[in-house]
Design a protein around this motif. Structure first.
Motif, PDB file in Angstrom:
ATOM      1  N   ASN A  26     101.503 -37.140 -26.578  1.00 54.47           N
ATOM      2  CA  ASN A  26     101.391 -37.173 -25.092  1.00 54.47           C
ATOM      3  C   ASN A  26      99.892 -37.279 -24.694  1.00 54.47           C
ATOM      4  N   LYS A  27      99.205 -37.806 -25.768  1.00 58.44           N
ATOM      5  CA  LYS A  27      97.726 -38.289 -25.328  1.00 58.44           C
ATOM      6  C   LYS A  27      97.695 -39.888 -25.727  1.00 58.44           C
ATOM      7  N   VAL A  28      96.902 -40.660 -24.986  1.00 58.00           N
ATOM      8  CA  VAL A  28      96.925 -42.013 -25.198  1.00 58.00           C
ATOM      9  C   VAL A  28      95.567 -42.467 -25.015  1.00 58.00           C
ATOM     10  N   CYS A  29      95.104 -43.518 -25.902  1.00 60.32           N
ATOM     11  CA  CYS A  29      93.852 -44.191 -25.770  1.00 60.32           C
ATOM     12  C   CYS A  29      94.249 -45.413 -25.861  1.00 60.32           C
ATOM     13  N   TYR A  30      92.983 -46.386 -25.485  1.00 60.93           N
ATOM     14  CA  TYR A  30      93.085 -47.735 -25.410  1.00 60.93           C
ATOM     15  C   TYR A  30      92.039 -48.346 -26.018  1.00 60.93           C
ATOM     16  N   LEU A  31      92.278 -49.383 -27.199  1.00 57.94           N
ATOM     17  CA  LEU A  31      91.124 -49.805 -28.209  1.00 57.94           C
ATOM     18  C   LEU A  31      91.345 -51.074 -27.957  1.00 57.94           C
ATOM     19  N   LYS A  32      90.026 -51.777 -28.413  1.00 59.87           N
ATOM     20  CA  LYS A  32      89.932 -53.254 -28.631  1.00 59.87           C
ATOM     21  C   LYS A  32      89.582 -53.547 -30.017  1.00 59.87           C
ATOM     22  N   LYS A  33      89.589 -54.580 -30.579  1.00 66.52           N
ATOM     23  CA  LYS A  33      89.266 -54.972 -32.163  1.00 66.52           C
ATOM     24  C   LYS A  33      87.904 -54.854 -32.174  1.00 66.52           C
ATOM     25  N   PRO A  34      87.415 -54.299 -33.405  1.00 60.32           N
ATOM     26  CA  PRO A  34      86.006 -54.133 -33.631  1.00 60.32           C
ATOM     27  C   PRO A  34      85.439 -55.515 -34.109  1.00 60.32           C
ATOM     28  N   THR A  35      84.200 -55.676 -33.960  1.00 59.47           N
ATOM     29  CA  THR A  35      83.198 -56.810 -34.113  1.00 59.47           C
ATOM     30  C   THR A  35      83.028 -56.565 -35.736  1.00 59.47           C
ATOM     31  N   ARG A  36      82.557 -57.891 -36.058  1.00 61.38           N
ATOM     32  CA  ARG A  36      82.038 -57.713 -37.486  1.00 61.38           C
ATOM     33  C   ARG A  36      80.804 -57.025 -37.727  1.00 61.38           C
ATOM     34  N   SER A  40      80.632 -53.763 -40.076  1.00 64.10           N
ATOM     35  CA  SER A  40      79.743 -53.662 -41.303  1.00 64.10           C
ATOM     36  C   SER A  40      78.752 -52.273 -41.065  1.00 64.10           C
ATOM     37  N   ALA A  41      78.496 -51.691 -39.996  1.00 64.99           N
ATOM     38  CA  ALA A  41      77.902 -50.454 -39.675  1.00 64.99           C
ATOM     39  C   ALA A  41      78.874 -49.420 -40.443  1.00 64.99           C
ATOM     40  N   ALA A  42      80.091 -49.760 -39.992  1.00 67.36           N
ATOM     41  CA  ALA A  42      81.142 -48.498 -40.590  1.00 67.36           C
ATOM     42  C   ALA A  42      81.360 -48.356 -42.012  1.00 67.36           C
ATOM     43  N   ALA A  43      81.494 -49.579 -42.615  1.00 67.64           N
ATOM     44  CA  ALA A  43      81.458 -49.715 -43.783  1.00 67.64           C
ATOM     45  C   ALA A  43      80.426 -48.984 -44.543  1.00 67.64           C
ATOM     46  N   LEU A  51      85.300 -40.136 -43.070  1.00 69.63           N
ATOM     47  CA  LEU A  51      85.724 -39.885 -41.482  1.00 69.63           C
ATOM     48  C   LEU A  51      84.900 -40.508 -40.727  1.00 69.63           C
ATOM     49  N   LYS A  52      83.524 -40.587 -41.114  1.00 71.25           N
ATOM     50  CA  LYS A  52      82.542 -41.267 -40.384  1.00 71.25           C
ATOM     51  C   LYS A  52      82.663 -42.860 -39.995  1.00 71.25           C
ATOM     52  N   TYR A  53      83.719 -43.263 -40.979  1.00 73.93           N
ATOM     53  CA  TYR A  53      83.664 -45.088 -40.832  1.00 73.93           C
ATOM     54  C   TYR A  53      84.894 -44.731 -39.706  1.00 73.93           C
ATOM     55  N   ASN A  54      85.687 -43.822 -39.361  1.00 69.73           N
ATOM     56  CA  ASN A  54      86.719 -43.844 -38.457  1.00 69.73           C
ATOM     57  C   ASN A  54      86.238 -43.439 -37.154  1.00 69.73           C
ATOM     58  N   GLU A  55      85.145 -42.542 -37.133  1.00 70.18           N
ATOM     59  CA  GLU A  55      84.469 -42.188 -35.992  1.00 70.18           C
ATOM     60  C   GLU A  55      83.664 -43.392 -35.424  1.00 70.18           C
ATOM     61  N   ILE A  56      83.073 -44.213 -36.140  1.00 71.75           N
ATOM     62  CA  ILE A  56      82.254 -45.310 -35.729  1.00 71.75           C
ATOM     63  C   ILE A  56      83.188 -46.416 -35.150  1.00 71.75           C
ATOM     64  N   ILE A  57      84.176 -46.432 -35.809  1.00 70.20           N
ATOM     65  CA  ILE A  57      85.442 -47.435 -35.382  1.00 70.20           C
ATOM     66  C   ILE A  57      85.769 -47.386 -34.001  1.00 70.20           C
TER      67      ILE A  57
END
Length: 97
Positions: A26-36, A40-43, A51-57
């Motif tokens: 019952n929670k919702v969020c809206y996301l856009k596509k990540p940029t290159r 890169s920063a997340a990778a 887990l930090k990868y997912n936090e950054i994305i």
């Protein structure tokens, strides 16, 4: 948070391109596509802390939604399971000439 209206979705698409709705308990969020740059920063960080990868994305693709998704571990882990689906990879072919 209530779901976006079709008009709101169209406005966001004009601004951000593809928009994704993630719903969990019952929670919702809206996301856009990540940029290159975001990928890169997340990778880079994700090599030592997956887990930090997912936090950054999530942080960089976030448009709007229930803030609890970012802070509640169970909700965050649920959203983490689908984040890879917003990363579009086109199929390429290689041909030796």
């Amino acid at each position: 948070m209530e779901k976006l209206t079709p008009k709101q979705v169209e406005e966001l698409k004009e601004k951000h391109g593809d928009i994704f709705e993630v719903e969990i308990e019952n929670k919702v969020c809206y996301l856009k596509k990540p940029t290159r740059k975001v990928l890169s920063a997340a990778a880079t960080v994700g090599q030592k802390d997956p887990l930090k990868y997912n936090e950054i994305i999530l942080a960089n693709c976030w448009i709007s939604g229930d803030e609890e998704i970012k802070t509640d571990d169970a909700l965050f882990l649920g959203v983490s399971g689908v984040l890879s689906e917003i990363i579009e990879i086109k199929e390429a072919t290689l041909k030796k000439l």
